[in-house]
Design a protein around this motif. Structure first.
Motif, mmCIF file in Angstrom:
data_model
loop_
_atom_site.group_PDB
_atom_site.id
_atom_site.type_symbol
_atom_site.label_atom_id
_atom_site.label_comp_id
_atom_site.label_asym_id
_atom_site.label_seq_id
_atom_site.Cartn_x
_atom_site.Cartn_y
_atom_site.Cartn_z
ATOM 1 N N ASP A 44 0.816 -1.216 0.000
ATOM 2 C CA ASP A 44 0.000 0.000 0.000
ATOM 3 C C ASP A 44 0.854 1.272 0.000
ATOM 4 O O ASP A 44 0.568 2.223 -0.732
ATOM 5 N N ALA A 45 1.885 1.303 0.805
ATOM 6 C CA ALA A 45 2.728 2.500 0.905
ATOM 7 C C ALA A 45 3.436 2.782 -0.407
ATOM 8 O O ALA A 45 3.548 3.945 -0.831
ATOM 9 N N ALA A 48 0.943 4.134 -2.926
ATOM 10 C CA ALA A 48 0.657 5.540 -2.634
ATOM 11 C C ALA A 48 1.788 6.434 -3.131
ATOM 12 O O ALA A 48 1.566 7.503 -3.701
ATOM 13 N N ARG A 49 3.030 5.992 -2.923
ATOM 14 C CA ARG A 49 4.183 6.770 -3.391
ATOM 15 C C ARG A 49 4.207 6.807 -4.926
ATOM 16 O O ARG A 49 4.512 7.839 -5.523
ATOM 17 N N TYR A 51 1.665 6.736 -6.871
ATOM 18 C CA TYR A 51 0.627 7.688 -7.281
ATOM 19 C C TYR A 51 1.191 9.109 -7.267
ATOM 20 O O TYR A 51 0.960 9.894 -8.196
ATOM 21 N N ARG A 52 1.916 9.435 -6.230
ATOM 22 C CA ARG A 52 2.511 10.765 -6.146
ATOM 23 C C ARG A 52 3.493 10.982 -7.285
ATOM 24 O O ARG A 52 3.537 12.055 -7.901
ATOM 25 N N SER A 75 0.149 12.202 3.159
ATOM 26 C CA SER A 75 -0.670 11.007 3.163
ATOM 27 C C SER A 75 -1.214 10.778 1.759
ATOM 28 O O SER A 75 -1.214 11.673 0.917
ATOM 29 N N PHE A 76 -1.680 9.567 1.500
ATOM 30 C CA PHE A 76 -2.244 9.246 0.193
ATOM 31 C C PHE A 76 -3.438 10.157 -0.101
ATOM 32 O O PHE A 76 -3.608 10.664 -1.216
ATOM 33 N N THR A 79 -2.275 13.529 -1.188
ATOM 34 C CA THR A 79 -1.751 13.474 -2.545
ATOM 35 C C THR A 79 -2.878 13.496 -3.563
ATOM 36 O O THR A 79 -2.847 14.241 -4.542
#
Length: 248
Positions: A44-45, A48-49, A51-52, A75-76, A79
């Motif tokens: 998940d982390a 999320a990264r 996505y950024r 945080s996601f 972002t």
């Protein structure tokens, strides 16, 4: 914790596995773990990264710039929220261009005369961005663009009408042979200075206002607004007189 293999992450993100491995090699995005057989997995982390990273890539940032931006941890949800705001700004700009193109088409169909600004308004709504950034700094452009984005469509049309009417009055005054220090022309220049103040979000000092006048002459796009270089030169000289008299 969720976990996906590199092939699934690449497919979902619309990138290649090679791209994800490159992000790993430059320290931008490491997998959550690497199995004994060499397969890479992302949690998940990491998603999320990613996505950024992809959101920042959409803004045409370089990988080093993205790496610096990622140093500001978010945080996601933050972002995604920032990405949504950027997309909404893009949509607003596109809507403005659609309106400008529609207005241009209507003017053509009705046989109305158009200034060069009107004719090209829908081509690129930031066509003067480089000049502004180079001459007066990034902050000047950002303030002006933010002001424009904050206007409703009706307010933007009124703002455009105000600028067109003022530029037409300056053009006509210059074309009638008025000297730069003519009181009537100076009154128009005073109104122009107030208009530029509104556009820029700050009051132009003497140097920046004189520089703007020089741009009106040196750039054919601006000169065309005033009926040619000769008229633009009269207006530039009038702006210089105003700056020397009132801004120093």
């Amino acid at each position: 914790m969720n976990e996906w293999p590199i092939a699934d992450v690449a497919r979902a993100a619309g990138v290649t596995s090679r791209t994800l491995r490159h992000y790993d090699s430059v320290g931008l995005l490491h997998p959550a773990r690497v199995a004994e057989n060499g397969y890479r997995f992302y949690g998940d982390a990491e998603v999320a990264r990613l996505y950024r990273i992809l959101s920042l890539r959409a803004l045409d940032l370089s990988l080093p710039d993205i790496a610096r931006a990622l140093g500001d941890e978010q945080s996601f949800a933050d972002t995604v929220r920032a990405h949504l705001a950027a997309l909404e700004r893009t949509r607003s700009g596109l809507e403005q261009r659609i309106t400008a193109v529609r207005d241009t088409l209507t003017a053509l169909e009705e046989g109305r005369d158009m200034s060069i600004d009107d004719a090209l308004a829908g081509v690129d709504d930031s066509r003067y961005e480089n000049e502004v950034r180079e001459r007066w700094g990034d902050d000047a452009w950002e303030r002006s663009a933010a002001r424009r984005r904050a206007l409703s469509p009706e307010q933007r049309r009124a703002d455009d009408d105000r600028g067109r009417d003022l530029n037409a009055a300056l053009r006509d005054a210059a074309a009638t042979g008025r000297t730069p220090d003519d009181p009537a022309l100076q009154a128009l220049v005073q109104t122009h200075h107030r208009w530029i103040t509104d556009q820029w979000g700050r009051t132009p000092d003497a140097e920046s206002y004189i520089g703007l006048g020089e741009l009106y002459v040196s750039d054919a796009r601006f000169a065309a607004v005033y009926g040619g270089e000769r008229n633009a030169a009269v207006i530039r000289d009038a702006m210089t007189v105003y700056a020397d008299t009132h801004l120093r």
